[in-house]
Scaffold this motif. Structure first.
Motif, PDB file in Angstrom:
ATOM      1  N   ALA A 104      -9.084   5.210   0.952  1.00 31.51           N
ATOM      2  CA  ALA A 104      -9.034   6.596   0.488  1.00 31.51           C
ATOM      3  C   ALA A 104      -7.892   6.777  -0.505  1.00 31.51           C
ATOM      4  N   ALA A 105      -6.755   6.125  -0.238  1.00 29.50           N
ATOM      5  CA  ALA A 105      -5.621   6.185  -1.172  1.00 29.50           C
ATOM      6  C   ALA A 105      -5.990   5.545  -2.508  1.00 29.50           C
ATOM      7  N   VAL A 106      -6.707   4.428  -2.461  1.00 28.88           N
ATOM      8  CA  VAL A 106      -7.176   3.777  -3.688  1.00 28.88           C
ATOM      9  C   VAL A 106      -8.086   4.728  -4.465  1.00 28.88           C
ATOM     10  N   ALA A 107      -9.011   5.380  -3.737  1.00 27.66           N
ATOM     11  CA  ALA A 107      -9.939   6.312  -4.381  1.00 27.66           C
ATOM     12  C   ALA A 107      -9.199   7.476  -5.030  1.00 27.66           C
ATOM     13  N   VAL A 108      -8.196   8.000  -4.357  1.00 26.44           N
ATOM     14  CA  VAL A 108      -7.414   9.109  -4.914  1.00 26.44           C
ATOM     15  C   VAL A 108      -6.685   8.662  -6.172  1.00 26.44           C
ATOM     16  N   ASN A 109      -6.098   7.466  -6.132  1.00 25.85           N
ATOM     17  CA  ASN A 109      -5.390   6.957  -7.311  1.00 25.85           C
ATOM     18  C   ASN A 109      -6.333   6.780  -8.489  1.00 25.85           C
ATOM     19  N   ASP A 110      -7.542   6.278  -8.221  1.00 22.48           N
ATOM     20  CA  ASP A 110      -8.528   6.135  -9.289  1.00 22.48           C
ATOM     21  C   ASP A 110      -8.897   7.496  -9.860  1.00 22.48           C
ATOM     22  N   ALA A 111      -9.040   8.489  -8.984  1.00 21.83           N
ATOM     23  CA  ALA A 111      -9.364   9.836  -9.443  1.00 21.83           C
ATOM     24  C   ALA A 111      -8.231  10.411 -10.287  1.00 21.83           C
ATOM     25  N   GLN A 112      -6.994  10.134  -9.902  1.00 27.14           N
ATOM     26  CA  GLN A 112      -5.851  10.590 -10.699  1.00 27.14           C
ATOM     27  C   GLN A 112      -5.888   9.968 -12.097  1.00 27.14           C
ATOM     28  N   MET A 129       0.815  -1.221   0.000  1.00 24.68           N
ATOM     29  CA  MET A 129       0.000   0.000   0.000  1.00 24.68           C
ATOM     30  C   MET A 129       0.844   1.265   0.000  1.00 24.68           C
ATOM     31  N   ARG A 130       2.100   1.145   0.415  1.00 23.46           N
ATOM     32  CA  ARG A 130       2.918   2.355   0.479  1.00 23.46           C
ATOM     33  C   ARG A 130       3.058   3.006  -0.894  1.00 23.46           C
ATOM     34  N   THR A 131       3.179   2.172  -1.946  1.00 23.73           N
ATOM     35  CA  THR A 131       3.255   2.716  -3.300  1.00 23.73           C
ATOM     36  C   THR A 131       1.997   3.501  -3.636  1.00 23.73           C
ATOM     37  N   MET A 132       0.841   2.919  -3.312  1.00 26.58           N
ATOM     38  CA  MET A 132      -0.428   3.576  -3.585  1.00 26.58           C
ATOM     39  C   MET A 132      -0.566   4.878  -2.789  1.00 26.58           C
ATOM     40  N   ILE A 133      -0.155   4.853  -1.537  1.00 23.27           N
ATOM     41  CA  ILE A 133      -0.245   6.045  -0.686  1.00 23.27           C
ATOM     42  C   ILE A 133       0.681   7.145  -1.214  1.00 23.27           C
ATOM     43  N   ASN A 134       1.885   6.763  -1.618  1.00 20.45           N
ATOM     44  CA  ASN A 134       2.819   7.761  -2.165  1.00 20.45           C
ATOM     45  C   ASN A 134       2.282   8.389  -3.444  1.00 20.45           C
ATOM     46  N   LYS A 135       1.639   7.580  -4.281  1.00 18.84           N
ATOM     47  CA  LYS A 135       1.025   8.118  -5.497  1.00 18.84           C
ATOM     48  C   LYS A 135      -0.083   9.107  -5.138  1.00 18.84           C
ATOM     49  N   ALA A 136      -0.868   8.755  -4.132  1.00 24.16           N
ATOM     50  CA  ALA A 136      -1.950   9.647  -3.706  1.00 24.16           C
ATOM     51  C   ALA A 136      -1.389  10.973  -3.193  1.00 24.16           C
ATOM     52  N   ARG A 142      -1.371  14.156   4.076  1.00 20.38           N
ATOM     53  CA  ARG A 142      -1.687  14.809   2.801  1.00 20.38           C
ATOM     54  C   ARG A 142      -1.973  13.787   1.699  1.00 20.38           C
ATOM     55  N   ILE A 143      -2.773  12.797   2.055  1.00 20.36           N
ATOM     56  CA  ILE A 143      -3.150  11.736   1.121  1.00 20.36           C
ATOM     57  C   ILE A 143      -4.351  12.156   0.285  1.00 20.36           C
ATOM     58  N   ALA A 144      -5.281  12.873   0.906  1.00 24.73           N
ATOM     59  CA  ALA A 144      -6.518  13.262   0.231  1.00 24.73           C
ATOM     60  C   ALA A 144      -7.004  14.590   0.791  1.00 24.73           C
ATOM     61  N   ILE A 145      -7.965  15.169   0.082  1.00 29.17           N
ATOM     62  CA  ILE A 145      -8.638  16.384   0.552  1.00 29.17           C
ATOM     63  C   ILE A 145     -10.055  15.965   0.942  1.00 29.17           C
ATOM     64  N   PRO A 146     -10.306  15.721   2.232  1.00 33.99           N
ATOM     65  CA  PRO A 146     -11.603  15.183   2.649  1.00 33.99           C
ATOM     66  C   PRO A 146     -12.717  16.223   2.588  1.00 33.99           C
ATOM     67  N   ILE A 147     -13.906  15.738   2.250  1.00 35.54           N
ATOM     68  CA  ILE A 147     -15.141  16.522   2.337  1.00 35.54           C
ATOM     69  C   ILE A 147     -16.110  15.699   3.179  1.00 35.54           C
ATOM     70  N   LEU A 148     -16.632  16.284   4.236  1.00 32.13           N
ATOM     71  CA  LEU A 148     -17.504  15.560   5.156  1.00 32.13           C
ATOM     72  C   LEU A 148     -18.955  15.988   4.977  1.00 32.13           C
ATOM     73  N   ILE A 149     -19.856  15.019   4.902  1.00 28.18           N
ATOM     74  CA  ILE A 149     -21.286  15.292   4.821  1.00 28.18           C
ATOM     75  C   ILE A 149     -21.916  15.003   6.170  1.00 28.18           C
ATOM     76  N   GLY A 150     -22.697  15.959   6.676  1.00 27.04           N
ATOM     77  CA  GLY A 150     -23.363  15.789   7.960  1.00 27.04           C
ATOM     78  C   GLY A 150     -23.665  17.126   8.602  1.00 27.04           C
ATOM     79  N   GLU A 151     -24.180  17.070   9.813  1.00 33.45           N
ATOM     80  CA  GLU A 151     -24.459  18.285  10.584  1.00 33.45           C
ATOM     81  C   GLU A 151     -23.141  18.883  11.067  1.00 33.45           C
ATOM     82  N   GLU A 152     -22.864  20.112  10.679  1.00 29.74           N
ATOM     83  CA  GLU A 152     -21.572  20.709  11.023  1.00 29.74           C
ATOM     84  C   GLU A 152     -21.354  20.774  12.532  1.00 29.74           C
TER      85      GLU A 152
END
Length: 326
Positions: free
Chosen positions: A313-321, A1-8, A36-46
């Protein structure tokens, strides 16, 4: 996973979490922000999210928090969902209510509209509750029959991939072939050269049965559609992993007892196997990785811990890239 995380980390993307009020999600967000793996966005009551974050001593550091009921984009998103589902029995009222009440729909619309790059959900939901909104809003890639599920099994000295483990219960030969090609592509994203075994209880015609014939046909389809792949079948799991057996009994095989992508003949066998590997083989199961969506949508399991969520989350970021480059 380190490779995937570094890519993210090289190019973090916006990952929306529809379950933004969950403690494990908040703890995971802290790691994603710190590394600094991802830029999170949270859905819910602030208010709820910030109170929980404070109680957990978590610094959200400018993380975007969205309450669907108060979002300035609710009307626009409602129109998008209505347009997509109006001939499927959904009214404007239904669309607005669905977005207000179900963060998975709201998050999927964000991804579909380009306001987020990927979605990760399921820590407190049933699998279909995440997949259905994704399919209805984002949809599968053109030319595919459906989406498929994959697990990456990380051992101390090797990594293997298992599919389909989560989506299609009784796949056809065509669906098995589709799963195999997508799984091979996913392995390549991890910088692993795929060697695909189409699994069965038969070795190259040793047992004649409709179930083995299905896998044989699927293998032929993969070879036709992706001739560059190393793939063979139908083959038993032990043979796919044993160089000596292949050398002595099946020297004609494209595999050499070194398979690392395993395509199971049905979901039952795939699901059972990956869970046994995780327990008995002490493998880290990364997934379920949802393959075949137009945009990155991935699913968490209820039992996932913080490290599992960070990995996904790292997998998701890589897919987005990858989507950005396509």
């Amino acid at each position: 996973m380190r490779t995937m995380i570094n890519k993210a980390k090289a190019a973090p993307k916006r990952v929306v979490f529809p379950e933004g009020e969950e403690d494990k999600i908040l703890r995971s967000v802290q790691v994603l922000l710190d590394e600094r793996i991802a830029i999170p966005i949270l859905i819910g009551e602030e208010k709820v999210i910030r109170e929980k974050a404070n109680a957990l001593n978590i610094e959200l550091r400018g993380t975007e928090i969205i309450n669907p009921r108060k979002s300035e984009k609710l009307n626009a998103y409602s129109e998008v969902l209505f347009a997509k589902r109006q001939r499927k029995g959904m009214t404007r009222y239904d669309a607005r209510r669905r977005l207000q009440e179900d963060g998975n729909y709201f998050g999927a619309i964000m991804v579909e509209q380009g306001d987020a790059d990927a979605l990760l959900s399921g820590i407190n939901a049933h699998y279909p509750d995440v997949i259905l909104p994704a399919i209805e809003v984002v949809g599968k890639k053109d030319g595919l029959s459906k989406v498929h599920g994959l697990y990456m099994m990380v051992f101390k000295k090797e990594v293997v991939f298992c599919a389909d483990t989560t989506v299609t219960i009784e796949p056809t030969a065509e669906e098995l072939a589709e799963t195999a090609i997508l799984a091979a592509e996913q392995a390549q994203r991890f910088d692993i050269t795929p060697r695909v075994a189409m699994l069965s209880f038969s070795n190259f015609g040793s047992a004649q049965h409709p179930l083995t014939q299905k896998v044989k046909k699927a293998t032929e389809l993969v070879k036709e559609r992706a001739p560059e792949l190393t793939v063979d079948g139908e083959i038993q799991a032990n043979v796919a992993l044993d160089p000596e057996i292949v050398k002595s009994q099946y020297p004609f095989s494209n595999l050499r007892g070194d398979a690392n992508v395993f395509i199971f003949p049905d979901l039952q066998s795939g699901n059972i196997t990956y869970k046994m590997l995780a327990k008995l083989g002490n493998a880290v199961a990364v997934g379920p990785i949802l393959m075949g969506m137009k945009k990155p949508i991935h699913v968490l399991q209820r039992a996932d811990d913080v490290s599992d969520i960070v990995n996904m989350a790292a997998v998701a970021v890589n897919d987005a890239q990858m989507n950005e480059l396509a």
